[in-house]
Design a protein around this motif. Structure first.
Motif, PDB file in Angstrom:
ATOM      1  N   LYS A 131       0.817  -1.107   0.089  1.00  0.00           N
ATOM      2  CA  LYS A 131       0.159   0.002   0.027  1.00  0.00           C
ATOM      3  C   LYS A 131       0.722   1.314  -0.026  1.00  0.00           C
ATOM      4  O   LYS A 131       0.702   2.154  -0.933  1.00  0.00           O
ATOM      5  N   ALA A 132       1.990   1.376   1.200  1.00  0.00           N
ATOM      6  CA  ALA A 132       2.615   2.556   0.915  1.00  0.00           C
ATOM      7  C   ALA A 132       3.612   2.829  -0.321  1.00  0.00           C
ATOM      8  O   ALA A 132       3.970   3.805  -0.774  1.00  0.00           O
ATOM      9  N   GLY A 133       3.931   1.418  -0.802  1.00  0.00           N
ATOM     10  CA  GLY A 133       4.661   1.502  -2.003  1.00  0.00           C
ATOM     11  C   GLY A 133       3.799   2.138  -3.064  1.00  0.00           C
ATOM     12  O   GLY A 133       4.603   2.705  -3.953  1.00  0.00           O
ATOM     13  N   ILE A 134       2.691   1.698  -3.592  1.00  0.00           N
ATOM     14  CA  ILE A 134       1.940   2.305  -4.421  1.00  0.00           C
ATOM     15  C   ILE A 134       1.865   3.773  -4.352  1.00  0.00           C
ATOM     16  O   ILE A 134       2.058   4.576  -5.283  1.00  0.00           O
ATOM     17  N   LEU A 135       1.037   3.954  -2.935  1.00  0.00           N
ATOM     18  CA  LEU A 135       0.641   5.381  -3.014  1.00  0.00           C
ATOM     19  C   LEU A 135       1.958   6.587  -2.690  1.00  0.00           C
ATOM     20  O   LEU A 135       1.718   7.516  -3.270  1.00  0.00           O
TER      21      LEU A 135
ATOM     22  N   ALA B  67       3.194  -9.363  -3.100  1.00  0.00           N
ATOM     23  CA  ALA B  67       2.026  -9.277  -2.788  1.00  0.00           C
ATOM     24  C   ALA B  67       0.701 -10.443  -3.684  1.00  0.00           C
ATOM     25  O   ALA B  67      -0.240 -10.660  -3.642  1.00  0.00           O
ATOM     26  N   PHE B  68       1.589 -10.558  -4.764  1.00  0.00           N
ATOM     27  CA  PHE B  68       0.894 -11.568  -5.791  1.00  0.00           C
ATOM     28  C   PHE B  68       1.631 -12.823  -5.820  1.00  0.00           C
ATOM     29  O   PHE B  68       2.644 -12.895  -6.099  1.00  0.00           O
TER      30      PHE B  68
ATOM     31  N   TYR C  45      -2.817  -6.646  -8.084  1.00  0.00           N
ATOM     32  CA  TYR C  45      -1.649  -6.089  -7.568  1.00  0.00           C
ATOM     33  C   TYR C  45      -0.306  -6.133  -8.690  1.00  0.00           C
ATOM     34  O   TYR C  45       0.225  -5.385  -8.651  1.00  0.00           O
ATOM     35  N   LYS C  46      -0.368  -7.125  -9.585  1.00  0.00           N
ATOM     36  CA  LYS C  46       0.508  -7.185 -10.673  1.00  0.00           C
ATOM     37  C   LYS C  46       0.433  -5.795 -11.580  1.00  0.00           C
ATOM     38  O   LYS C  46       1.182  -5.092 -11.991  1.00  0.00           O
ATOM     39  N   TRP C  47      -1.053  -5.429 -12.059  1.00  0.00           N
ATOM     40  CA  TRP C  47      -1.333  -4.259 -12.603  1.00  0.00           C
ATOM     41  C   TRP C  47      -0.776  -3.053 -11.979  1.00  0.00           C
ATOM     42  O   TRP C  47      -0.287  -1.982 -12.729  1.00  0.00           O
TER      43      TRP C  47
ATOM     44  N   ALA D 249       6.748 -11.328 -13.915  1.00  0.00           N
ATOM     45  CA  ALA D 249       5.321 -10.728 -13.924  1.00  0.00           C
ATOM     46  C   ALA D 249       5.263  -9.382 -14.942  1.00  0.00           C
ATOM     47  O   ALA D 249       4.105  -8.931 -14.866  1.00  0.00           O
ATOM     48  N   GLY D 250       6.257  -9.085 -15.627  1.00  0.00           N
ATOM     49  CA  GLY D 250       6.473  -7.908 -16.360  1.00  0.00           C
ATOM     50  C   GLY D 250       6.479  -6.579 -15.470  1.00  0.00           C
ATOM     51  O   GLY D 250       5.965  -5.656 -16.003  1.00  0.00           O
ATOM     52  N   ILE D 251       7.184  -6.728 -14.315  1.00  0.00           N
ATOM     53  CA  ILE D 251       7.144  -5.532 -13.755  1.00  0.00           C
ATOM     54  C   ILE D 251       8.630  -4.966 -13.525  1.00  0.00           C
ATOM     55  O   ILE D 251       9.451  -5.682 -13.521  1.00  0.00           O
ATOM     56  N   GLY D 252       8.649  -3.949 -14.300  1.00  0.00           N
ATOM     57  CA  GLY D 252      10.013  -3.050 -14.294  1.00  0.00           C
ATOM     58  C   GLY D 252      10.845  -3.942 -15.352  1.00  0.00           C
ATOM     59  O   GLY D 252      10.515  -4.656 -16.253  1.00  0.00           O
TER      60      GLY D 252
END
Length: 385
Positions: free
Chosen positions: A98-102, A123-124, A136-138, A164-167
């Motif tokens: 949560k803190a990571g996204i916001l 998280a996923f 979470y992935k999105w 997962a296609g992140i970064g």
């Protein structure tokens, strides 16, 4: 350097311990450090008093919650953005989902030069519902392009995130989770005194677990094995350090199995008592089903215990397989039983593994090693930012 750390809540847990160690180490180096967190809600216990005791600034953002609450989440984002514009940090370092996204979106909007995010655990995972995995992935895919550097507590976190296609690969760096190793090497209370307090006799061989009494932490697997192991090994005792929502459920199951005298459940203990309790163990067993890299694994080895863990996420990087402990296929209760039996029967092997594990954990997981690594990460991020 002005540094702001953001974490969702300061409960007793590995990600929170890592964050506090980072804040303290950076403050000791002379940086201007601010920690922003939500209230420490939950039965796991709070690290807020500890955070306040180290001299850096701590701010509690009441709106921030772990659960997805769109109204509060919007208020939280606006509050973080407003505070970052006031603080004007050089680096924002976020922790937890949560803190990571916001926090990253607020830092991006506030034009912070370097935005860092640490993945303590994903998280996923296969343990959550597909819809939650997708969400979470999105969110992580959307946040990755505005992140200067993504820090992982294990290479496994990087590999899973990239799949997962992140970064991009160039964004990732591994920094193992550091801790104050001294009290595990030289505990404040002698081992014999602690064991006596816990009604553990010198002949008892203690298989210990350090984890919240919560779903997916592996206590169920140990309960399934306990009747057979306790029948075969009269001197075996289980020591569970931690509190959580399943405490009463586990106590009831232990009583129903007529094994109350074979288990010691400490309940909630101050973090300062954890090293002496870990030193009361002879074996560290950590069959958790979801981790980043469990800090309990190096903590057990620092106390001279061989470690047993499931081969999930980054756990393999927390020990030397077959030298300082055993890493076993996920959820293989039969092999977990066998490896516990091996260490219960061959005490010389257990002692050799424990001695090797202490040397290994001290070199990889000391807080000073982590702080120096983060210094390099920040300097590189500011150059690129």
């Amino acid at each position: 350097m002005r540094i702001v750390h953001l974490i969702t809540r300061l409960i007793i847990g590995g990600a929170q311990e890592n964050t506090l160690a980072s804040c303290q180490g950076q403050h000791d180096l002379g940086h201007d450090v601010t920690l922003i967190t939500g209230p420490p809600l939950g039965p796991e216990g709070s690290l807020l008093d500890r955070a306040h005791s180290h001299g850096y600034k701590v701010e509690v953002l009441d709106e921030m919650r772990r659960a997805v609450l769109p109204g509060k989440d919007l208020l939280t984002y606006r509050a973080i953005l407003r505070r970052l514009r006031q603080l004007k940090p050089d680096v924002v370092h976020t922790h937890s989902s949560k803190a990571g996204i916001l926090g990253r979106w607020a830092a991006h909007r506030a034009n912070v030069p370097a935005v860092i995010h640490t993945i303590h655990g994903l998280a996923f995972t296969a343990s959550t519902r597909p819809a939650i995995n997708w969400a979470y992935k999105w969110l992580e895919r959307r946040a990755a392009p505005i992140t200067t550097t993504i820090v992982c507590v294990a290479d496994a976190m990087r590999d899973q995130s990239l799949r997962a296609g992140i970064g991009t690969k160039e964004q990732y760096v591994t920094v193992y989770s550091g801790m104050d190793t001294r009290p595990f090497i030289d505990p404040p209370v002698p081992r014999d005194e602690v064991r006596q307090r816990l009604n553990l006799e010198p002949r008892h061989v203690v298989a210990g677990t350090l984890a919240r009494l919560f779903h997916l932490k592996g206590h169920d697997d140990l309960l399934a094995l306990a009747p057979d192991l306790c029948r075969r090994y009269p001197d075996l005792r289980f020591l569970w350090i931690g509190q959580g929502i399943l405490h009463d459920t586990f106590e009831r199951r232990i009583t129903e199995m007529n094994l109350r005298d074979r288990f010691v459940l400490t309940g909630l203990v101050p973090p300062t008592q954890v090293p002496e309790l870990v030193n009361a163990m002879d074996i560290l067993v950590h069959p958790s089903r979801r981790e980043g890299l469990a800090r309990a694994i190096p903590q057990g080895q620092l106390a001279g215990c061989p470690a047993i863990a499931y081969d999930i996420d980054g756990n393999r990087e927390g020990l030397i397989p077959d030298e300082t402990g055993f890493i076993i296929p996920p959820f293989d209760r039969q092999l977990l039983n066998q490896k516990l039996a091996t260490l219960l029967e061959d005490r010389a092997l257990a002692q050799r593994m424990g001695a090797g594990g202490r040397h290994f954990a001290l070199a990889r997981f000391d807080a000073c090693v982590m702080i120096q690594a983060l210094e390099r990460v920040y300097a590189d991020a500011l150059k690129r930012g």
